[in-house]
Design an enzyme around this catalytic site. Structure first.
Site, PDB file in Angstrom:
ATOM      1  N   TYR A  33       0.825  -1.220   0.000  1.00 29.61           N
ATOM      2  CA  TYR A  33       0.000   0.000   0.000  1.00 29.61           C
ATOM      3  C   TYR A  33       0.851   1.258   0.000  1.00 29.61           C
ATOM      4  O   TYR A  33       0.412   2.309  -0.453  1.00 29.61           O
ATOM      5  CB  TYR A  33      -0.922   0.009   1.218  1.00 29.61           C
ATOM      6  CG  TYR A  33      -2.073  -0.938   1.092  1.00 29.61           C
ATOM      7  CD1 TYR A  33      -3.297  -0.520   0.592  1.00 29.61           C
ATOM      8  CD2 TYR A  33      -1.935  -2.278   1.452  1.00 29.61           C
ATOM      9  CE1 TYR A  33      -4.360  -1.389   0.459  1.00 29.61           C
ATOM     10  CE2 TYR A  33      -2.999  -3.165   1.320  1.00 29.61           C
ATOM     11  CZ  TYR A  33      -4.214  -2.716   0.823  1.00 29.61           C
ATOM     12  OH  TYR A  33      -5.256  -3.586   0.690  1.00 29.61           O
TER      13      TYR A  33
ATOM     14  N   THR B 176       7.282   2.238   8.683  1.00 33.46           N
ATOM     15  CA  THR B 176       7.246   2.842  10.018  1.00 33.46           C
ATOM     16  C   THR B 176       7.998   1.913  10.960  1.00 33.46           C
ATOM     17  O   THR B 176       7.679   0.726  11.048  1.00 33.46           O
ATOM     18  CB  THR B 176       5.785   3.001  10.484  1.00 33.46           C
ATOM     19  OG1 THR B 176       5.084   3.731   9.483  1.00 33.46           O
ATOM     20  CG2 THR B 176       5.709   3.732  11.806  1.00 33.46           C
TER      21      THR B 176
ATOM     22  N   LYS C 242       6.948   9.985  13.024  1.00 34.11           N
ATOM     23  CA  LYS C 242       5.902   9.183  12.365  1.00 34.11           C
ATOM     24  C   LYS C 242       5.023   8.487  13.413  1.00 34.11           C
ATOM     25  O   LYS C 242       3.790   8.509  13.320  1.00 34.11           O
ATOM     26  CB  LYS C 242       6.562   8.156  11.426  1.00 34.11           C
ATOM     27  CG  LYS C 242       5.614   7.165  10.807  1.00 34.11           C
ATOM     28  CD  LYS C 242       4.578   7.800   9.908  1.00 34.11           C
ATOM     29  CE  LYS C 242       3.511   6.799   9.526  1.00 34.11           C
ATOM     30  NZ  LYS C 242       2.430   7.376   8.752  1.00 34.11           N
TER      31      LYS C 242
ATOM     32  N   CYS D 248      -2.033   0.827  10.533  1.00 31.32           N
ATOM     33  CA  CYS D 248      -0.999   1.592  11.234  1.00 31.32           C
ATOM     34  C   CYS D 248      -1.327   2.028  12.654  1.00 31.32           C
ATOM     35  O   CYS D 248      -0.477   1.890  13.538  1.00 31.32           O
ATOM     36  CB  CYS D 248      -0.654   2.832  10.420  1.00 31.32           C
ATOM     37  SG  CYS D 248       0.044   2.433   8.826  1.00 31.32           S
TER      38      CYS D 248
HETATM   39  P1  NAI Z   1       2.133  -4.151   2.854  1.00 31.37           P
HETATM   40  O1  NAI Z   1       2.012  -5.372   3.687  1.00 31.37           O
HETATM   41  O2  NAI Z   1       1.010  -3.751   1.963  1.00 31.37           O
HETATM   42  O3  NAI Z   1       3.441  -4.278   1.924  1.00 31.37           O
HETATM   43  C1  NAI Z   1       4.668  -4.753   2.347  1.00 31.37           C
HETATM   44  C2  NAI Z   1       5.252  -5.622   1.229  1.00 31.37           C
HETATM   45  O4  NAI Z   1       6.606  -5.937   1.566  1.00 31.37           O
HETATM   46  C3  NAI Z   1       4.538  -6.963   1.032  1.00 31.37           C
HETATM   47  O5  NAI Z   1       4.040  -7.016  -0.296  1.00 31.37           O
HETATM   48  C4  NAI Z   1       5.621  -8.014   1.301  1.00 31.37           C
HETATM   49  O6  NAI Z   1       5.509  -9.142   0.452  1.00 31.37           O
HETATM   50  C5  NAI Z   1       6.886  -7.222   1.014  1.00 31.37           C
HETATM   51  N1  NAI Z   1       8.078  -7.765   1.656  1.00 31.37           N
HETATM   52  C6  NAI Z   1       8.257  -8.153   2.936  1.00 31.37           C
HETATM   53  N2  NAI Z   1       9.527  -8.569   3.130  1.00 31.37           N
HETATM   54  C7  NAI Z   1      10.165  -8.437   1.944  1.00 31.37           C
HETATM   55  C8  NAI Z   1      11.504  -8.681   1.496  1.00 31.37           C
HETATM   56  N3  NAI Z   1      12.437  -9.127   2.355  1.00 31.37           N
HETATM   57  N4  NAI Z   1      11.814  -8.445   0.201  1.00 31.37           N
HETATM   58  C9  NAI Z   1      10.866  -7.978  -0.659  1.00 31.37           C
HETATM   59  N5  NAI Z   1       9.593  -7.710  -0.295  1.00 31.37           N
HETATM   60  C10 NAI Z   1       9.248  -7.928   0.988  1.00 31.37           C
HETATM   61  O7  NAI Z   1       2.491  -2.967   3.858  1.00 31.37           O
HETATM   62  P2  NAI Z   1       2.234  -1.393   3.668  1.00 31.37           P
HETATM   63  O8  NAI Z   1       0.865  -1.032   4.085  1.00 31.37           O
HETATM   64  O9  NAI Z   1       2.723  -0.973   2.329  1.00 31.37           O
HETATM   65  O10 NAI Z   1       3.191  -0.835   4.795  1.00 31.37           O
HETATM   66  C11 NAI Z   1       4.598  -0.888   4.678  1.00 31.37           C
HETATM   67  C12 NAI Z   1       5.187  -0.058   5.780  1.00 31.37           C
HETATM   68  O11 NAI Z   1       4.766   1.302   5.636  1.00 31.37           O
HETATM   69  C13 NAI Z   1       4.777  -0.480   7.184  1.00 31.37           C
HETATM   70  O12 NAI Z   1       5.863  -0.253   8.038  1.00 31.37           O
HETATM   71  C14 NAI Z   1       3.664   0.482   7.523  1.00 31.37           C
HETATM   72  O13 NAI Z   1       3.558   0.690   8.909  1.00 31.37           O
HETATM   73  C15 NAI Z   1       4.114   1.755   6.824  1.00 31.37           C
HETATM   74  N6  NAI Z   1       3.047   2.676   6.450  1.00 31.37           N
HETATM   75  C16 NAI Z   1       1.841   2.227   5.974  1.00 31.37           C
HETATM   76  C17 NAI Z   1       0.865   3.120   5.594  1.00 31.37           C
HETATM   77  C18 NAI Z   1      -0.446   2.645   5.061  1.00 31.37           C
HETATM   78  O14 NAI Z   1      -1.360   3.464   4.949  1.00 31.37           O
HETATM   79  N7  NAI Z   1      -0.611   1.396   4.712  1.00 31.37           N
HETATM   80  C19 NAI Z   1       1.062   4.575   5.680  1.00 31.37           C
HETATM   81  C20 NAI Z   1       2.362   4.938   6.137  1.00 31.37           C
HETATM   82  C21 NAI Z   1       3.296   4.008   6.524  1.00 31.37           C
END
Ligand code: NAI
Length: 481
Positions: free
Chosen positions: A11, A128, A216, A272
């Site tokens: 996301y 984060t 954050k 989050c």
């Molecule tokens: P998500 O779960 O949608 O995406 C994370 C991706 O990372 C997954 O597709 C996963 O397969 C991949 N991944 C994990 N380990 C990996 C590796 N070693 N190599 C390659 N790919 C790998 O998570 P999202 O929502 O994008 O959040 C990511 C970070 O951003 C989190 O820390 C979250 O707290 C932060 N965040 C999220 C927001 C949101 O609205 N969703 C807003 C601001 C920050």
């Protein structure tokens, strides 16, 4: 040509990098992920996440300077700047379980970067993370660097799902934290130059690493705290006959407080808020600050209270039993304009009603049946872990839950309906038609204050709206949380 790679096509990684590619046509951006289905979806016509405006941005740059790939190592090797936007779930086991951030995914990404790199790189924390994570990452990189120079920056993302593209085009600010050394400052300038393609430089805030990381967590804690504040007030409004919308308006017009994030609801959700506050609580505790930790704990407790209070209100209003009764659930996503269900309040409300033996018919315009079934079967915090953990069997609940494809089907023959997401389409439903097809007395429980309660009462519904003066029917049946 500057090459950017982003590890994690979720996301955050997907939309952030798509906008970066659009705004910086001379930079090549590769978004990589270990999940093949996710990358395949990014390369298809049906993107893996629903976000207004995202399709258009991806269509404009994909194949030109924006690429989605599972070849993580190749793209990390080739890039100058590596963003890391992997998941940072709450730990489910061991030290800090239920609170601390699980940095397994982060650490494995950092070790891989160190392994494959043959040239100096800027590594950017986009996920984060707890304060001082950069220090740990720095140690992993430096101890495995084979003489290559790595600079770590913290560049937390503030986008909100549902308005991500708008937020990325016009961010209130971009925050970049780095080391206070010449090399650290040079790295900050390099990243600043990328954002300066579209963000006015005065809106790019530069700090030290720890301030950026903590800002954050602080921002999410403050936002969630406002929601819990207005929700706590909503319970008092119901008890006293005040109207939470009027109170929020009167309070929010004070320029020191402001009107945003003051809508009472069934509770906050999303990936989050809870995770980041739990993480903040853990950091306070680890730093010997139990009073500060307890302050933030209360924000989560009020959120849990609000979800359970809502579900209890449903049960108590319907003669204290929903056993065998049909209840329509309108909306499952944690808010409108996203298909994201992570930590959605709908999970707690539905599970509570299922435990009371209700029969649920669920409709959400964006959430697929498979996702709903998974969500209702998953243990707490498992949603943010890797795929094997999520291969959960939806046993037990399956015969009590039906997922349908429109609101009229969901409400047919139902005893009550609950609005759990504020989708615009729920405001313009034909409630007369819905009423005629429901069992009587017909109940509406509005967890988002989207329906016109006056109109619905005229039709014949018994209506509960969060934080609003109660119908006499509901007054006689107080909900105990
Ligand atoms: P998500 O779960 O949608 O995406 C994370 C991706 O990372 C997954 O597709 C996963 O397969 C991949 N991944 C994990 N380990 C990996 C590796 N070693 N190599 C390659 N790919 C790998 O998570 P999202 O929502 O994008 O959040 C990511 C970070 O951003 C989190 O820390 C979250 O707290 C932060 N965040 C999220 C927001 C949101 O609205 N969703 C807003 C601001 C920050």
């Amino acid at each position: 040509m500057v090459k950017i790679c982003c590890i994690g096509a979720g996301y955050v990684g997907g939309p952030t990098m798509a906008v970066m590619a659009l705004k910086c046509p001379e930079i090549e951006v590769a978004v990589v992920d270990i999940s093949e289905p996710r990358i395949n979806a990014w390369n298809s016509d049906r993107l893996p996440i629903y976000e207004p405006g995202l399709d258009d941005v991806v269509r404009q740059c994909r194949g030109k300077n924006l690429f989605f790939s599972t070849d993580v190592e190749k793209h990390v090797f080739e890039s100058d700047i590596v963003f890391v936007s992997v998941n940072t779930p709450t730990k489910t086991q061991g030290l800090g379980a239920g609170k601390a951030a699980d940095l397994t995914y982060w650490e494995s990404a950092a070790r891989m970067i160190a392994d494959v790199s043959k040239s100096s790189k800027i590594v950017v924390e986009k996920s984060t993370v707890p304060v001082r994570t950069a220090e740990a990452i720095e140690k992993i990189l430096i101890h495995n660097s084979k003489g290559i120079e790595f600079q770590i920056l913290s560049n937390p993302e503030f986008l909100a799902e549902g308005t991500a593209i708008k937020d990325l085009y016009n961010p209130d600010r971009v925050l970049i934290g780095g080391r206070d050394t010449a090399a650290g400052q040079k790295a900050i300038e390099a990243l600043k130059a990328v954002y300066a393609h579209w963000v006015p430089v005065e809106q790019i805030i530069c700090t030290n690493l720890w301030s950026a990381e903590l800002s954050k967590l602080a921002a999410n804690a403050f936002l969630a705290q406002r929601i819990s504040s207005v929700n706590a007030m909503s319970a008092l409004c119901e008890a006293t006959g005040a109207d939470v919308t009027q109170v929020a308006h009167a309070v929010g017009t004070d320029s020191r407080i402001g009107p945003k994030f003051l809508n009472a609801s069934v509770g906050f959700g999303g990936s989050c808020f809870q995770k980041d506050i739990l993480n903040l609580i853990y950091i306070c505790e680890c730093n010997g600050l139990p009073e500060a930790a307890n302050y933030w704990k209360q924000v989560i407790k009020v959120n849990d209270y609000q979800k359970i209070r809502f579900a209890n209100r449903v049960v108590s209003s319907m003669f204290n039993t929903v056993s065998g009764k049909k209840i329509a659930i309108l909306g499952f996503a944690f808010k409108k304009d996203t298909g994201d269900t992570r930590e959605t309040p709908a999970i707690d409300v539905c599970n509570r009603l299922v435990a009371d033996k209700a029969k649920l018919r669920i409709y959400d315009p964006q959430v697929l049946e498979e996702q709903i079934r998974k969500d209702l079967s998953m243990a707490r915090f498992d949603w943010d872990h890797a795929v094997p953990l999520q291969q959960i069997k939806a046993e037990g609940i399956s015969e009590q839950v039906e997922v349908v494809s429109d609101a009229y089907e969901a409400t047919k023959d139902a005893h009550g309906l609950c609005v759990l997401t504020e989708w615009d389409e729920f405001k313009s439903l034909d409630f007369k038609k819905i009423f005629d097809n429901m069992q009587k007395p017909a109940f509406v429980f509005d967890g988002r204050n989207v329906v016109d309660a006056v109109k619905l009462r005229e039709i014949g519904f018994i209506v509960y709206s969060i934080g609003k003066p109660l119908d006499s029917w509901l007054k006689d049946m107080p909900a105990v949380a």
